[in-house]
Design an enzyme around this catalytic site. Structure first.
Site, short mmCIF file in Angstrom:
data_model
loop_
_atom_site.label_atom_id
_atom_site.label_comp_id
_atom_site.label_asym_id
_atom_site.label_seq_id
_atom_site.Cartn_x
_atom_site.Cartn_y
_atom_site.Cartn_z
N THR A 198 -6.38 -1.71 6.88
CA THR A 198 -6.35 -3.16 6.78
C THR A 198 -7.69 -3.70 6.29
OG1 THR A 198 -6.68 -3.08 9.16
CG2 THR A 198 -4.51 -3.73 8.39
N LYS A 234 0.83 -1.21 0.00
CA LYS A 234 0.00 0.00 0.00
C LYS A 234 0.87 1.27 0.00
CE LYS A 234 -2.28 -1.33 3.69
NZ LYS A 234 -1.59 -2.63 3.86
N THR A 235 1.89 1.29 0.85
CA THR A 235 2.78 2.46 0.88
C THR A 235 3.49 2.60 -0.47
OG1 THR A 235 3.17 1.96 3.21
CG2 THR A 235 4.65 3.56 2.19
N ARG A 252 6.51 -8.22 1.79
CA ARG A 252 7.43 -7.79 2.86
C ARG A 252 8.09 -9.00 3.52
NH1 ARG A 252 4.68 -4.09 6.25
NH2 ARG A 252 5.72 -2.45 5.08
N ASP A 274 -1.72 6.36 6.31
CA ASP A 274 -1.75 4.95 6.64
C ASP A 274 -2.68 4.73 7.85
OD1 ASP A 274 -1.06 2.33 6.36
OD2 ASP A 274 0.96 2.50 7.20
P1 ADP Z 1 2.21 -1.89 3.15
O1 ADP Z 1 2.24 -0.39 3.04
O2 ADP Z 1 0.99 -2.48 2.53
O3 ADP Z 1 2.44 -2.39 4.54
P2 ADP Z 1 4.67 -1.72 1.62
O4 ADP Z 1 4.24 -0.90 0.46
O5 ADP Z 1 5.48 -1.03 2.66
O6 ADP Z 1 3.42 -2.46 2.28
O7 ADP Z 1 5.47 -2.97 1.02
C1 ADP Z 1 6.40 -3.69 1.78
C2 ADP Z 1 7.60 -4.09 0.93
O8 ADP Z 1 7.18 -5.12 0.03
C3 ADP Z 1 8.14 -2.94 0.05
O9 ADP Z 1 9.40 -2.55 0.45
C4 ADP Z 1 8.29 -3.50 -1.33
O10 ADP Z 1 9.67 -3.70 -1.60
C5 ADP Z 1 7.65 -4.86 -1.29
N1 ADP Z 1 6.51 -4.93 -2.21
C6 ADP Z 1 5.21 -4.76 -1.90
N2 ADP Z 1 4.43 -4.94 -2.96
C7 ADP Z 1 5.25 -5.23 -3.99
C8 ADP Z 1 5.03 -5.52 -5.39
N3 ADP Z 1 3.81 -5.58 -5.88
N4 ADP Z 1 6.10 -5.76 -6.15
C9 ADP Z 1 7.35 -5.73 -5.61
N5 ADP Z 1 7.62 -5.47 -4.33
C10 ADP Z 1 6.59 -5.22 -3.52
#
Ligand code: ADP
Length: 357
Positions: free
Chosen positions: A171, A77-78, A230, A122
């Site tokens: 979430t 998401k981030t 992650r 977030d």
């Molecule tokens: P969230 O905000 O949903 O908790 P993040 O955007 O921080 O998740 O993602 C966590 C890590 O996973 C990031 O550093 C990224 O490298 C990896 N990641 C997430 N989604 C992807 C994707 N679709 N392709 C490649 N890497 C991804």
């Protein structure tokens, strides 16, 4: 990050297979984040729809609609919010619901936004009520009322805001009040990733980290990553350490399996806590049904830890069911731990009705 309860939060933070970001993740993740939609792996539907939304906004020379992203931690998401900013060639500001406890905190952020800026919020469901109400007006009219003074003498001073794009993450979209949900022009639900997608994530990260990995090694790590990029990236780093110390650096299936055995992450991505819960359920209670409190005592954990940290994944994997009469193991749980269900299973303890033969 998403645990309201401290015990659950502590237990989650220590886990190699926890989905929330730890300190090391935060340091490394910036280097691993895909920079544009083309690099973003999987989530085909979300990507396709978002691509249209962003292209259309760009063609109109307008600011993109507000976007709501829902899905478990670690699914990207981030990353997507940063991609939205990059694709719109706009700056991004990152904050979170728990950081905004007063409407004034939000007013300060909103009033300092530049035109077209992306505001990533977030855990938007954890914002305070007054801040949430201020956000309604800001999203719809690009305006906020700043209250000056207290009591009967207080006055509301309207403040115009530049158009901005709010990217909210949660979430579960169901946690948001409908008036807030309705103000997003585009809502996307992020799913857990399939094994093939995780393999691509792992190969991509291995390339960026300069780690040698063969397809069997990537498949082995993907299978243990609980559908979450992650976790895949974190396991890759641990396996890389092992490959460097115990072998020649190349990650193969054998190396990945041996490394993750050291960290007690099993072939399905269950860790020691998950397996402890499952083992207690099977060995001590014959597969259930057993009450949550009893199960928690048996594994020596807090109730909340079992319920919030271990169970969601066990339920998702179809290994455990929550029933009105208590926790029940599924046939897959017996098979996963290599145990045979007792013959009495099929008569009278509830498994028969739940799962058939
Ligand atoms: P969230 O905000 O949903 O908790 P993040 O955007 O921080 O998740 O993602 C966590 C890590 O996973 C990031 O550093 C990224 O490298 C990896 N990641 C997430 N989604 C992807 C994707 N679709 N392709 C490649 N890497 C991804």
């Amino acid at each position: 990050m998403n645990w309201d309860d401290t015990t659950g939060a502590e237990a989650a933070a220590e886990r190699l297979v926890g989905a929330a970001a730890d300190g090391e993740d935060q340091a490394v993740e910036a280097a691993l984040r895909p920079k544009d939609l083309g690099e973003f792996i999987g989530q085909e539907k979300v990507r396709e729809q978002l691509d249209l939304v962003l292209r259309a906004a760009r063609a109109r020379g307008a600011t993109a609609d507000h976007v709501l992203l829902s899905g478990a931690p670690g699914l990207g998401k981030t990353t997507l919010s940063m991609i939205i900013a990059a694709e719109m060639e706009a700056p991004i500001r990152i904050t979170s619901g728990p950081a905004i406890q007063h409407a004034g905190d939000l007013a300060a952020i909103l009033s300092s936004l530049q035109e077209g800026e992306v505001l990533f919020l977030d855990e938007i469901h954890r914002m305070s009520r007054p801040a949430e109400e201020m956000l309604y007006m800001a999203m719809e009219d690009f305006r906020v009322d700043v209250i000056v003074g207290k009591g009967p003498g207080a006055t509301a001073i309207p403040l115009e805001l530049p158009p901005f794009t709010l990217v909210g993450a949660t979430t579960r979209a169901g946690l948001l009040p409908p008036p807030l949900r309705d103000r997003f022009g585009f809502t996307a639900h992020m799913e857990f990733y399939g094994p093939g997608e995780l393999e691509r994530v792992i190969h991509r990260s291995a390339g960026l980290l300069d780690v040698e990995i063969d397809p069997t090694g990537a498949a082995e790590i993907a299978g243990r990553s609980r559908g979450t990029p992650r976790i895949a990236n974190r396991l890759l780093r641990r396996v890389r350490d092992y490959a460097q110390v115990k072998a020649d650096g190349l990650i193969t299936q054998e190396i990945a399996a041996a490394a993750l055995a050291v960290y007690e992450v099993d072939a399905r991505g269950l860790d020691r806590l998950d397996r402890g819960v499952l083992e207690a359920l099977l060995k001590l209670f014959g597969g259930g049904p057993v009450g949550l409190s009893t199960l928690a005592v048996a594994v020596g954990e807090e109730r909340e830890t079992v319920e919030e940290v271990a169970e969601p994944f066990l339920v998702r994997e179809g290994l455990l069911a929550r029933t009105p009469r208590g926790r029940v193991a599924t046939p897959a749980a017996w098979a996963h731990l290599g145990l045979t269900p007792p013959p009495s299973q099929s008569s009278g303890n509830g498994q028969q009705d739940l799962f058939g033969a």
